[in-house]
Write a protein that holds these residues in place. Structure first.
Motif, PDB file in Angstrom:
ATOM      1  N   UNK A 125      29.290  38.387  39.993  1.00  0.00           N
ATOM      2  CA  UNK A 125      29.299  39.825  40.285  1.00  0.00           C
ATOM      3  C   UNK A 125      28.272  40.543  39.423  1.00  0.00           C
ATOM      4  N   UNK A 126      27.968  41.756  39.807  1.00  0.00           N
ATOM      5  CA  UNK A 126      27.064  42.619  39.052  1.00  0.00           C
ATOM      6  C   UNK A 126      27.887  43.770  38.497  1.00  0.00           C
ATOM      7  N   UNK A 127      27.646  44.109  37.251  1.00  0.00           N
ATOM      8  CA  UNK A 127      28.384  45.207  36.638  1.00  0.00           C
ATOM      9  C   UNK A 127      28.830  44.840  35.239  1.00  0.00           C
ATOM     10  N   UNK A 128      29.525  45.774  34.615  1.00  0.00           N
ATOM     11  CA  UNK A 128      29.982  45.626  33.240  1.00  0.00           C
ATOM     12  C   UNK A 128      31.204  44.707  33.184  1.00  0.00           C
ATOM     13  N   UNK A 129      31.063  43.546  32.550  1.00  0.00           N
ATOM     14  CA  UNK A 129      32.169  42.597  32.496  1.00  0.00           C
ATOM     15  C   UNK A 129      33.311  43.086  31.609  1.00  0.00           C
ATOM     16  N   UNK A 130      33.055  44.100  30.787  1.00  0.00           N
ATOM     17  CA  UNK A 130      34.097  44.632  29.912  1.00  0.00           C
ATOM     18  C   UNK A 130      34.931  45.723  30.584  1.00  0.00           C
ATOM     19  N   UNK A 131      34.563  46.070  31.800  1.00  0.00           N
ATOM     20  CA  UNK A 131      35.271  47.106  32.550  1.00  0.00           C
ATOM     21  C   UNK A 131      36.430  46.473  33.320  1.00  0.00           C
ATOM     22  N   UNK A 132      37.643  46.844  32.975  1.00  0.00           N
ATOM     23  CA  UNK A 132      38.824  46.255  33.622  1.00  0.00           C
ATOM     24  C   UNK A 132      38.892  46.582  35.101  1.00  0.00           C
ATOM     25  N   UNK A 133      38.429  47.779  35.489  1.00  0.00           N
ATOM     26  CA  UNK A 133      38.453  48.155  36.906  1.00  0.00           C
ATOM     27  C   UNK A 133      37.544  47.240  37.717  1.00  0.00           C
ATOM     28  N   UNK A 134      36.343  46.961  37.181  1.00  0.00           N
ATOM     29  CA  UNK A 134      35.431  46.048  37.867  1.00  0.00           C
ATOM     30  C   UNK A 134      36.040  44.647  37.919  1.00  0.00           C
ATOM     31  N   UNK A 135      36.610  44.211  36.802  1.00  0.00           N
ATOM     32  CA  UNK A 135      37.238  42.896  36.767  1.00  0.00           C
ATOM     33  C   UNK A 135      38.341  42.753  37.800  1.00  0.00           C
ATOM     34  N   UNK A 136      39.128  43.790  37.951  1.00  0.00           N
ATOM     35  CA  UNK A 136      40.204  43.744  38.931  1.00  0.00           C
ATOM     36  C   UNK A 136      39.657  43.666  40.353  1.00  0.00           C
ATOM     37  N   UNK A 137      38.621  44.468  40.660  1.00  0.00           N
ATOM     38  CA  UNK A 137      38.032  44.455  41.999  1.00  0.00           C
ATOM     39  C   UNK A 137      37.409  43.095  42.310  1.00  0.00           C
ATOM     40  N   UNK A 138      36.718  42.518  41.317  1.00  0.00           N
ATOM     41  CA  UNK A 138      36.052  41.233  41.521  1.00  0.00           C
ATOM     42  C   UNK A 138      37.075  40.127  41.769  1.00  0.00           C
ATOM     43  N   UNK A 139      38.098  40.060  40.919  1.00  0.00           N
ATOM     44  CA  UNK A 139      39.093  39.003  41.067  1.00  0.00           C
ATOM     45  C   UNK A 139      39.870  39.161  42.369  1.00  0.00           C
ATOM     46  N   UNK A 140      40.163  40.392  42.747  1.00  0.00           N
ATOM     47  CA  UNK A 140      40.862  40.624  44.019  1.00  0.00           C
ATOM     48  C   UNK A 140      40.009  40.153  45.188  1.00  0.00           C
ATOM     49  N   UNK A 141      38.708  40.484  45.158  1.00  0.00           N
ATOM     50  CA  UNK A 141      37.809  40.080  46.243  1.00  0.00           C
ATOM     51  C   UNK A 141      37.705  38.561  46.344  1.00  0.00           C
ATOM     52  N   UNK A 142      37.565  37.898  45.201  1.00  0.00           N
ATOM     53  CA  UNK A 142      37.459  36.437  45.202  1.00  0.00           C
ATOM     54  C   UNK A 142      38.761  35.791  45.669  1.00  0.00           C
ATOM     55  N   UNK A 143      39.894  36.356  45.266  1.00  0.00           N
ATOM     56  CA  UNK A 143      41.193  35.817  45.671  1.00  0.00           C
ATOM     57  C   UNK A 143      41.390  35.941  47.172  1.00  0.00           C
ATOM     58  N   UNK A 144      41.067  37.101  47.724  1.00  0.00           N
ATOM     59  CA  UNK A 144      41.215  37.316  49.167  1.00  0.00           C
ATOM     60  C   UNK A 144      40.283  36.399  49.950  1.00  0.00           C
ATOM     61  N   UNK A 145      39.051  36.199  49.432  1.00  0.00           N
ATOM     62  CA  UNK A 145      38.056  35.393  50.140  1.00  0.00           C
ATOM     63  C   UNK A 145      38.388  33.913  50.135  1.00  0.00           C
ATOM     64  N   UNK A 146      39.149  33.457  49.145  1.00  0.00           N
ATOM     65  CA  UNK A 146      39.416  32.020  49.027  1.00  0.00           C
ATOM     66  C   UNK A 146      40.847  31.627  49.390  1.00  0.00           C
ATOM     67  N   UNK A 147      41.724  32.580  49.585  1.00  0.00           N
ATOM     68  CA  UNK A 147      43.115  32.292  49.933  1.00  0.00           C
ATOM     69  C   UNK A 147      43.183  31.485  51.236  1.00  0.00           C
ATOM     70  N   UNK A 148      44.064  30.476  51.327  1.00  0.00           N
ATOM     71  CA  UNK A 148      45.163  30.112  50.425  1.00  0.00           C
ATOM     72  C   UNK A 148      44.793  29.053  49.374  1.00  0.00           C
ATOM     73  N   UNK A 149      43.508  28.776  49.200  1.00  0.00           N
ATOM     74  CA  UNK A 149      43.107  27.789  48.201  1.00  0.00           C
ATOM     75  C   UNK A 149      43.394  28.295  46.796  1.00  0.00           C
ATOM     76  N   UNK A 150      43.555  27.362  45.875  1.00  0.00           N
ATOM     77  CA  UNK A 150      43.635  27.730  44.463  1.00  0.00           C
ATOM     78  C   UNK A 150      42.233  28.062  43.977  1.00  0.00           C
ATOM     79  N   UNK A 151      42.139  28.964  43.012  1.00  0.00           N
ATOM     80  CA  UNK A 151      40.847  29.453  42.548  1.00  0.00           C
ATOM     81  C   UNK A 151      40.647  29.050  41.089  1.00  0.00           C
ATOM     82  N   UNK A 152      39.525  28.373  40.817  1.00  0.00           N
ATOM     83  CA  UNK A 152      39.181  27.962  39.459  1.00  0.00           C
ATOM     84  C   UNK A 152      37.921  28.715  39.035  1.00  0.00           C
ATOM     85  N   UNK A 153      38.035  29.491  37.963  1.00  0.00           N
ATOM     86  CA  UNK A 153      36.935  30.309  37.480  1.00  0.00           C
ATOM     87  C   UNK A 153      36.438  29.769  36.149  1.00  0.00           C
ATOM     88  N   UNK A 154      35.149  29.470  36.062  1.00  0.00           N
ATOM     89  CA  UNK A 154      34.557  28.974  34.825  1.00  0.00           C
ATOM     90  C   UNK A 154      33.896  30.145  34.108  1.00  0.00           C
TER      91      UNK A 154
END
Length: 298
Positions: A125-154
Motif C-alpha cells: 500500500x501507499x501511505x503512512x504506515x503509522x496511521x491506524x486508519x490507513x492500516x485498518x483500510x489496507x488490512x480490510x481490503x486485503x482480507x476481503x480480496x483474499x477471503x476465504x483463504x488465510x492471509x499471511x503478511x510478511x
C-alpha cells in the motif's frame, strides 16, 4: 494451522531484513500445498490446497534465484502460485487502489488457494504506515480480496518497544496490525518465536541451511546419519559423508568422523532399539523437508 493460523485467519511473520522471513513463508506455503505433509515446524496442517504468494519486495532476478535454490534443495513448489510486482496491474500493487484489489480478488477466485502470502505488507500500500486508519483500510481490503483463504503478511521488525522480547512490541508501524492478526511469528538467526490468540509466546530452535531455507535444529546428526546409512543408493562412505555434510551444514571431514563414530557405537550396541529405522521415518526421501515437516509413509 493451529495454533498460529486458523482457517480464514491472519498471521504476521516479522523480522529484521535478511533474516529469512520470505523463505519461511515459502516453506509454509509449500507444506500447506503438499497433501503428504502432516505439519509445518510442528504446527498441524488442518487443510491442504494450493497457495498463492504475492512477492512485492524482492527484485525478480534475485527472487527467481532463491526459488530455484529452494527447488534444488527439495522444496515442492508445483502448487505454490507465485506472482511479483511486474505481473501485478500497472507494474505494482497497492491495496488502497480498488483496481488492484479487484485484480487480487480475481486471482484468488481463479485459483481458490488455502493461503495467500503478501510479501511485504508495507509494499502492499501507499501511505503512512503509522496511521491506524490507513492500516485498518489496507488490512480490510486485503482480507476481503483474499477471503476465504488465510492471509499471511510478511513485515520488517520495528524498533524495540518497552519489552523487546514481546512480539507484539516488535511490530512495525501502527499497532493496529498486531492487534488484528490471529498470530505473530518472529524470525531471528536461530529460531522462530510465536504467539497467538490461542497460545502464549513460545520459541522453536532452528538453523538455516546454506540456501537460506530453515531446517530443524539437529546438533548431534544421529537421525540424519541413520537415514543416510539406510539409503541403499549410497554405496561408499565418501558419498554418505557428502550427503550428511550437506544436510547438516558440516564439512565432509566432520561428517566422515561422525559417521565412523556412529557406526562404532552401533556395532557396540550404543544405538538402542531400531534407531536407524526410527531415523528413516523422521526424514523424508532424499533431502530433509526444508520446512521441517514429517511425511506420511508412501
Amino acid at each position: 494451522m493451529e495454533p498460529i493460523l486458523p482457517s480464514g485467519g491472519k498471521l504476521n511473520i516479522l523480522g529484521a531484513p535478511k533474516k529469512g522471513k520470505s523463505l519461511a513463508a515459502l516453506q509454509m506455503a509449500s507444506a500447506v500445498a503438499d497433501p503428504d505433509a502432516d505439519d509445518w515446524l510442528g504446527f498441524p496442517i488442518g487443510q491442504h490446497g494450493c497457495t498463492c504468494f504475492l512477492q512485492l519486495d524482492t527484485p525478480r532476478s534475485l527472487w527467481a534465484f532463491r526459488v530455484q535454490q529452494a527447488v534444488d534443495f527439495g522444496l515442492d513448489l508445483s502448487k505454490v502460485h507465485i506472482c511479483d510486482r511486474e505481473e501485478a496491474p500497472e507494474g505494482g500493487f497497492s491495496a488502497t487502489n480498488p483496481k488492484h484489489i479487484d485484480w487480487l480478488r480475481g486471482w484468488v477466485d481463479q485459483l481458490e488457494p488455502v493461503i495467500v502470502v503478501i510479501d511485504t505488507y508495507r509494499e502492499s500500500f501507499r501511505g503512512n504506515e503509522n496511521d491506524s486508519d490507513i492500516g485498518q483500510r489496507v488490512l480490510t481490503a486485503l482480507t476481503v480480496a483474499t477471503f476465504p483463504a488465510s492471509l499471511v503478511l510478511i513485515s520488517h521488525r520495528g524498533k524495540p518497544g518497552e519489552n523487546p522480547r514481546d512480539l507484539v512490541d516488535q511490530s512495525r508501524g501502527s499497532s493496529y496490525l498486531a492487534g488484528a492478526v490471529d498470530g505473530i511469528m518472529g524470525v531471528s538467526n536461530t529460531s522462530y518465536t510465536y504467539i497467538s490468540r490461542m497460545t502464549e509466546q513460545h520459541t522453536i530452535k532452528l538453523r538455516r541451511h546454506t540456501t537460506g531455507l530453515w531446517v530443524p535444529k539437529e546438533t548431534d546428526g544421529i537421525p540424519t546419519m541413520g537415514a543416510v546409512m539406510a539409503d541403499t543408493t549410497l554405496t561408499s562412505m565418501r558419498e554418505r559423508a557428502r550427503v550428511v555434510a550437506e544436510k547438516m551444514g558440516w564439512t565432509e571431514e566432520k561428517a566422515r568422523y561422525d559417521l565412523k563414530k556412529y557406526l562404532d557405537q552401533a556395532a557396540s550396541g550404543g544405538h538402542t532399539g531400531n534407531s536407524m529405522a526410527e531415523s528413516v521415518n523422521d526424514v523424508p526421501p532424499g533431502l530433509p523437508a526444508p520446512s521441517g515437516t514429517k511425511r506420511r509413509p508412501r
